[in-house]
Write a protein that holds these residues in place. Structure first.
Motif, PDB file in Angstrom:
ATOM      1  N   ALA A 157      45.306 -18.499  56.246  1.00 44.97           N
ATOM      2  CA  ALA A 157      44.529 -17.815  55.211  1.00 44.97           C
ATOM      3  C   ALA A 157      45.183 -16.861  54.442  1.00 44.97           C
ATOM      4  CB  ALA A 157      43.478 -16.899  55.777  1.00 44.97           C
ATOM      5  N   PRO A 158      46.608 -16.373  54.794  1.00 47.56           N
ATOM      6  CA  PRO A 158      47.120 -15.495  54.009  1.00 47.56           C
ATOM      7  C   PRO A 158      47.987 -16.263  52.953  1.00 47.56           C
ATOM      8  CG  PRO A 158      47.532 -14.667  56.394  1.00 47.56           C
ATOM      9  CD  PRO A 158      46.628 -15.920  56.300  1.00 47.56           C
ATOM     10  N   PHE A 159      48.471 -17.600  53.211  1.00 52.34           N
ATOM     11  CA  PHE A 159      48.951 -18.365  52.246  1.00 52.34           C
ATOM     12  C   PHE A 159      47.861 -18.837  51.338  1.00 52.34           C
ATOM     13  CE2 PHE A 159      51.860 -18.307  55.872  1.00 52.34           C
ATOM     14  CZ  PHE A 159      53.012 -17.913  55.215  1.00 52.34           C
ATOM     15  N   VAL A 160      46.615 -19.065  51.817  1.00 51.42           N
ATOM     16  CA  VAL A 160      45.987 -19.457  51.011  1.00 51.42           C
ATOM     17  C   VAL A 160      45.247 -18.293  50.028  1.00 51.42           C
ATOM     18  CG1 VAL A 160      43.399 -20.488  50.722  1.00 51.42           C
ATOM     19  CG2 VAL A 160      44.779 -21.143  52.721  1.00 51.42           C
ATOM     20  N   VAL A 161      45.315 -16.994  50.356  1.00 51.52           N
ATOM     21  CA  VAL A 161      45.248 -15.956  49.404  1.00 51.52           C
ATOM     22  C   VAL A 161      46.269 -15.962  48.415  1.00 51.52           C
ATOM     23  CG1 VAL A 161      45.369 -13.374  49.289  1.00 51.52           C
ATOM     24  CG2 VAL A 161      44.115 -14.464  51.006  1.00 51.52           C
ATOM     25  N   GLN A 162      47.378 -16.197  48.765  1.00 53.64           N
ATOM     26  CA  GLN A 162      48.601 -16.020  47.848  1.00 53.64           C
ATOM     27  C   GLN A 162      48.442 -17.315  46.741  1.00 53.64           C
ATOM     28  OE1 GLN A 162      52.967 -17.394  49.150  1.00 53.64           O
ATOM     29  NE2 GLN A 162      52.759 -14.882  49.334  1.00 53.64           N
ATOM     30  N   ARG A 163      47.765 -18.506  47.253  1.00 58.58           N
ATOM     31  CA  ARG A 163      47.534 -19.465  46.406  1.00 58.58           C
ATOM     32  C   ARG A 163      46.418 -19.390  45.560  1.00 58.58           C
ATOM     33  NH1 ARG A 163      51.044 -24.030  45.703  1.00 58.58           N
ATOM     34  NH2 ARG A 163      49.910 -25.836  44.990  1.00 58.58           N
ATOM     35  N   VAL A 164      45.218 -19.033  45.902  1.00 58.31           N
ATOM     36  CA  VAL A 164      43.881 -19.171  45.197  1.00 58.31           C
ATOM     37  C   VAL A 164      43.555 -17.893  45.037  1.00 58.31           C
ATOM     38  CG1 VAL A 164      43.621 -21.429  45.555  1.00 58.31           C
ATOM     39  CG2 VAL A 164      42.457 -19.751  47.009  1.00 58.31           C
ATOM     40  N   LEU A 166      42.361 -13.829  46.439  1.00 61.29           N
ATOM     41  CA  LEU A 166      41.222 -13.255  47.566  1.00 61.29           C
ATOM     42  C   LEU A 166      39.911 -13.663  47.395  1.00 61.29           C
ATOM     43  CD1 LEU A 166      40.926 -11.232  49.968  1.00 61.29           C
ATOM     44  CD2 LEU A 166      40.321  -9.423  48.216  1.00 61.29           C
ATOM     45  N   THR A 167      39.405 -13.825  46.220  1.00 63.20           N
ATOM     46  CA  THR A 167      38.186 -13.981  45.763  1.00 63.20           C
ATOM     47  C   THR A 167      37.693 -15.739  46.348  1.00 63.20           C
ATOM     48  OG1 THR A 167      38.393 -12.733  43.857  1.00 63.20           O
ATOM     49  CG2 THR A 167      36.315 -14.124  44.042  1.00 63.20           C
ATOM     50  N   ALA A 168      38.448 -16.389  46.134  1.00 67.04           N
ATOM     51  CA  ALA A 168      38.165 -17.807  46.343  1.00 67.04           C
ATOM     52  C   ALA A 168      38.313 -18.224  47.899  1.00 67.04           C
ATOM     53  CB  ALA A 168      39.105 -18.887  45.793  1.00 67.04           C
TER      54      ALA A 168
ATOM     55  N   GLN C 162      41.032  -6.836  41.364  1.00 69.39           N
ATOM     56  CA  GLN C 162      41.270  -7.356  42.737  1.00 69.39           C
ATOM     57  C   GLN C 162      40.662  -8.683  42.684  1.00 69.39           C
ATOM     58  OE1 GLN C 162      39.637  -5.457  46.267  1.00 69.39           O
ATOM     59  NE2 GLN C 162      41.675  -4.911  46.265  1.00 69.39           N
ATOM     60  N   ARG C 163      39.210  -8.814  41.969  1.00 70.27           N
ATOM     61  CA  ARG C 163      38.332  -9.970  41.833  1.00 70.27           C
ATOM     62  C   ARG C 163      39.003 -10.836  41.052  1.00 70.27           C
ATOM     63  NH1 ARG C 163      34.334 -10.925  45.572  1.00 70.27           N
ATOM     64  NH2 ARG C 163      32.698 -12.573  44.446  1.00 70.27           N
ATOM     65  N   VAL C 164      39.191 -10.813  39.705  1.00 72.52           N
ATOM     66  CA  VAL C 164      39.352 -11.879  38.572  1.00 72.52           C
ATOM     67  C   VAL C 164      40.971 -11.865  38.142  1.00 72.52           C
ATOM     68  CG1 VAL C 164      36.910 -12.203  38.173  1.00 72.52           C
ATOM     69  CG2 VAL C 164      38.350 -10.520  36.889  1.00 72.52           C
ATOM     70  N   GLY C 165      41.513 -10.793  38.618  1.00 78.06           N
ATOM     71  CA  GLY C 165      43.082 -10.698  38.138  1.00 78.06           C
ATOM     72  C   GLY C 165      43.052  -9.612  36.865  1.00 78.06           C
ATOM     73  N   LEU C 166      44.276  -9.194  36.596  1.00 77.56           N
ATOM     74  CA  LEU C 166      44.536  -8.317  35.608  1.00 77.56           C
ATOM     75  C   LEU C 166      44.210  -9.092  34.328  1.00 77.56           C
ATOM     76  CD1 LEU C 166      45.662  -5.750  34.663  1.00 77.56           C
ATOM     77  CD2 LEU C 166      48.058  -7.304  34.359  1.00 77.56           C
ATOM     78  N   THR C 167      44.493 -10.365  34.234  1.00 78.60           N
ATOM     79  CA  THR C 167      44.336 -10.910  32.752  1.00 78.60           C
ATOM     80  C   THR C 167      42.988 -10.927  32.398  1.00 78.60           C
ATOM     81  OG1 THR C 167      46.179 -12.393  33.253  1.00 78.60           O
ATOM     82  CG2 THR C 167      44.949 -13.108  31.478  1.00 78.60           C
ATOM     83  N   ALA C 168      41.895 -11.387  33.318  1.00 77.08           N
ATOM     84  CA  ALA C 168      40.450 -11.494  32.790  1.00 77.08           C
ATOM     85  C   ALA C 168      40.047 -10.220  32.652  1.00 77.08           C
ATOM     86  CB  ALA C 168      39.826 -12.288  33.726  1.00 77.08           C
ATOM     87  N   THR C 169      40.418  -9.235  33.398  1.00 75.69           N
ATOM     88  CA  THR C 169      40.004  -7.665  33.270  1.00 75.69           C
ATOM     89  C   THR C 169      40.399  -7.078  32.140  1.00 75.69           C
ATOM     90  OG1 THR C 169      40.037  -7.790  35.846  1.00 75.69           O
ATOM     91  CG2 THR C 169      39.748  -5.504  34.737  1.00 75.69           C
ATOM     92  N   ARG C 170      41.628  -7.237  31.614  1.00 77.01           N
ATOM     93  CA  ARG C 170      41.902  -6.755  30.508  1.00 77.01           C
ATOM     94  C   ARG C 170      40.976  -6.908  29.429  1.00 77.01           C
ATOM     95  NH1 ARG C 170      48.608  -7.380  30.326  1.00 77.01           N
ATOM     96  NH2 ARG C 170      48.339  -6.253  28.530  1.00 77.01           N
ATOM     97  N   LEU C 226      42.099 -11.262  55.958  1.00 74.68           N
ATOM     98  CA  LEU C 226      42.109 -11.246  54.618  1.00 74.68           C
ATOM     99  C   LEU C 226      42.187 -10.007  53.792  1.00 74.68           C
ATOM    100  CD1 LEU C 226      39.281 -13.969  53.974  1.00 74.68           C
ATOM    101  CD2 LEU C 226      41.762 -14.350  54.180  1.00 74.68           C
ATOM    102  N   MET C 227      41.577  -8.908  54.363  1.00 71.32           N
ATOM    103  CA  MET C 227      41.679  -7.641  53.757  1.00 71.32           C
ATOM    104  C   MET C 227      43.082  -7.116  53.804  1.00 71.32           C
ATOM    105  SD  MET C 227      38.970  -8.046  52.087  1.00 71.32           S
ATOM    106  CE  MET C 227      39.376  -6.637  51.174  1.00 71.32           C
ATOM    107  N   ASN C 228      43.706  -7.356  54.876  1.00 73.34           N
ATOM    108  CA  ASN C 228      45.006  -6.922  55.317  1.00 73.34           C
ATOM    109  C   ASN C 228      45.934  -7.449  53.981  1.00 73.34           C
ATOM    110  OD1 ASN C 228      44.339  -5.370  57.286  1.00 73.34           O
ATOM    111  ND2 ASN C 228      45.023  -7.026  58.909  1.00 73.34           N
ATOM    112  N   THR C 229      45.796  -8.426  53.635  1.00 79.67           N
ATOM    113  CA  THR C 229      46.851  -9.290  52.585  1.00 79.67           C
ATOM    114  C   THR C 229      46.826  -8.347  51.397  1.00 79.67           C
ATOM    115  OG1 THR C 229      45.037 -10.705  51.460  1.00 79.67           O
ATOM    116  CG2 THR C 229      46.279 -11.512  53.368  1.00 79.67           C
ATOM    117  N   MET C 230      45.722  -7.481  51.119  1.00 76.68           N
ATOM    118  CA  MET C 230      45.822  -6.546  49.936  1.00 76.68           C
ATOM    119  C   MET C 230      46.771  -5.407  50.128  1.00 76.68           C
ATOM    120  SD  MET C 230      44.016  -7.776  47.710  1.00 76.68           S
ATOM    121  CE  MET C 230      44.406  -9.605  48.113  1.00 76.68           C
TER     122      MET C 230
END
Lengths: 274, 274, 274
Positions: A157-164, A166-168, C162-170, C226-230
């Motif tokens: 899962a941590p590599f999937v977060v890196q890939r796509v 957190l949201t997906a 965190q949800r949609v990334g910096l680009t979309a949020t700007r 998953l949350m740890n990855t943040m």
């Protein structure tokens, strides 16, 4: 010339500067065994030491990428008792080893390409997540199916977060949702989806042709810089990259590349699709 | 009123609160020269010191955004010998300067908009990557073409990672893949793709109209908070943002905005499309 | 059995292992009041302490998700004078409380699902941003409308990044751009968009069915990882995850899941759509 290792679970073949690696345990849908991970790790060691190989193509035998971890192995491993001396559980050590392997595979200096047909579940999805370019068949099926088995995609899962992102990943990991190649492309897991096998082979061929125009040393340095962005502050990434830029520009590849561009000819390193 | 600097490589014009900046070296497809980067940096200094300008629109002359670095300048720079005293290579210092410039451009308090037609290669793609809003023509062409020239997108790729994520950047940077405006929108590099020039101008006009309804000080503070998320822990971002929120709410813009909302009228700062 | 709290601003109902929570201030389009945030926070406390509830479905009453902060409350709050003793402004403390609430809501051990119809503006968009799965109606409308009111989405924008990334949020935060459900899905804010209400209910039902096949403890551990990855470095995430993997594999869920898989039967925890 690079000498290739003997493998039991992989078929390995070199064509031009491209190494074709096929996961080859078709009776288990190419599920990841300990032996397979050991053999892939040995390949990483070989690839880290050579610049003759510029691209690595990873696929599964018999039109099936990889079914993930082998459940019968999980069952067997339960017969290993937990340590009684307060030491770390050998099953945790073994689990972490897979994460370490993915970190190492992700960082090989070659361009790593996955070609996904059939299924990519659990650890198979982990493999896809660490590639530089991923191509798939529209009918391929993907899932993070672990929690449906009562376990957790701990090293995946941590590599999937890196890939796509957190949201997906939250959606995929907490529902076990099965999805096809088109969805994989929509969420950014793969770069290209092909509607049939011919289109898939053509996409691979096109990708290898593009890579054949890129200077191998420049690609390896660029990949290193990209991976740095995962762990270093931006200013440090840019400082390191500035030094790398100059080594590359003053070196043989930079001089040849600039000359070829101004003379409107292909650079010396250019390779056609193998 | 803001006094605009004289520029050789840029055409700069103010209309209402919007500054229109055109890269203007059409004979090189608006390739980035040292002079151009110096002039853009001087504009950043001006923009940092004013709140009269609310939006900056960046485009290229003659329907071409920016071809990236100027290869003939790379060639020339090779005549600068490496330092013999162990000091840092002046070419590395110069390379890093471009990264510093992108960091600074990214942080201007105005809303920075790119309108992309023609090509955005290498450094041109870097410029697009640091904008707040990017619009492009469907026929625009993009590429990270550096490794095909034997060099590395050292000061650019990290901003592309920030823009479209590691996954998409690996593909682009390690294959030199050329892509069009629709693909640029799919991977999130630009926000809007227009099928023809008329639709592109309309999208720009619509964006400026939206920005004209936003309070300029609130926008500048919000942009600062957004950029903080790149370098600070979430809890610190939120603490800083809470203080900024109160300054804004208690200030003139907050009082006017809340009053205008309750009185169902446009706020005093509202500006139509220039 | 879990005893549910009395709420004034929420309607709360348990069905099977799914908790249905409806924001219920229809006269304000379910705008977030202090009372509503307090009641949602009390629900978080309850959910943190139970594993009987596996999924939480969050929606708004009368086909409207949430209009965001209540502007009349902003106006009222301006009557609170700033502190004269150099202490922190109580309005900043209150503002930060909303960010802390979103952090807490994001981390509940259950799978949190948003079903969005009508509007999700400002803080409503913040709620959507911290869910594990978000479904919406194609006609739903979204916006980060704060800077149009002279204020800043201080406690919301970081979660949108965190949800949609910096680009979309700007783009969203600096233009106040209003967008519909299809755009929300395109930028990755929601996972599924439905063209009508029937399709929306079916998507929810399908999601709950998928979650019903996942082991609840495995899901809670996976969400924690998953949350740890943040916030943690990858190597630390993987080490922690390896230990969690073994606890899960050796525990009741792991043993049952592996057995059920090999015996080709549903695992004991499997629950149908409530």
């Amino acid at each position: 010339m690079t000498s290739l290792p003997d493998c039991e679970t992989l078929v390995v073949a070199l064509s031009g500067s491209t190494l074709f690696v096929t996961l080859n345990r078709p009776e288990t849908k190419n599920a990841l065994s300990d032996q397979m991970v050991r053999e892939l790790t040995a390949l990483c060691a070989l690839l880290e030491g050579t610049r003759d190989i510029r691209a690595v193509v990873l696929r599964g035998s018999e039109g099936c990428f990889c079914a993930g971890g082998d459940i019968s192995i999980f069952k067997e491993s339960l017969s290993t008792p937990p340590p009684t001396d307060g030491g770390r559980d050998p099953l945790a050590i073994k689990n972490k080893r897979f994460g370490n392997f993915l970190i190492r595979l992700q960082a090989i200096p070659q361009v790593l390409i996955a070609v996904v047909e059939g299924v990519a579940f659990g650890g198979g999805l982990g493999l896809v997540s660490v590639t530089d370019v991923a191509l798939c068949h529209a009918d391929a099926r993907f899932a993070l199916s672990e929690t449906g088995l009562g376990i957790t995609p701990a090293q995946i899962a941590p590599f999937v977060v890196q890939r796509v992102g957190l949201t997906a990943t939250r959606h995929l990991a907490l529902t076990g949702h099965r999805f096809d190649g088109r969805h994989a492309e929509k969420i950014g897991l793969v770069h290209t989806v092909a509607s049939d096998r011919e289109a898939l082979e053509k996409a691979l061929s096109q990708t290898l042709k593009e890579i054949g125009r890129c200077a191998p040393g420049a690609n390896a340095e660029t990949k290193r810089i990209l991976m740095n962005t995962m762990t270093m502050a931006l200013d440090n990434v840019l400082d390191d990259a500035a030094d790398a830029f100059v080594v590359q520009l003053r070196g043989a590849e930079g001089q040849e590349g600039v000359a070829a561009f101004l003379e409107k000819r292909p650079a010396a390193w250019t390779e056609q699709d193998p």
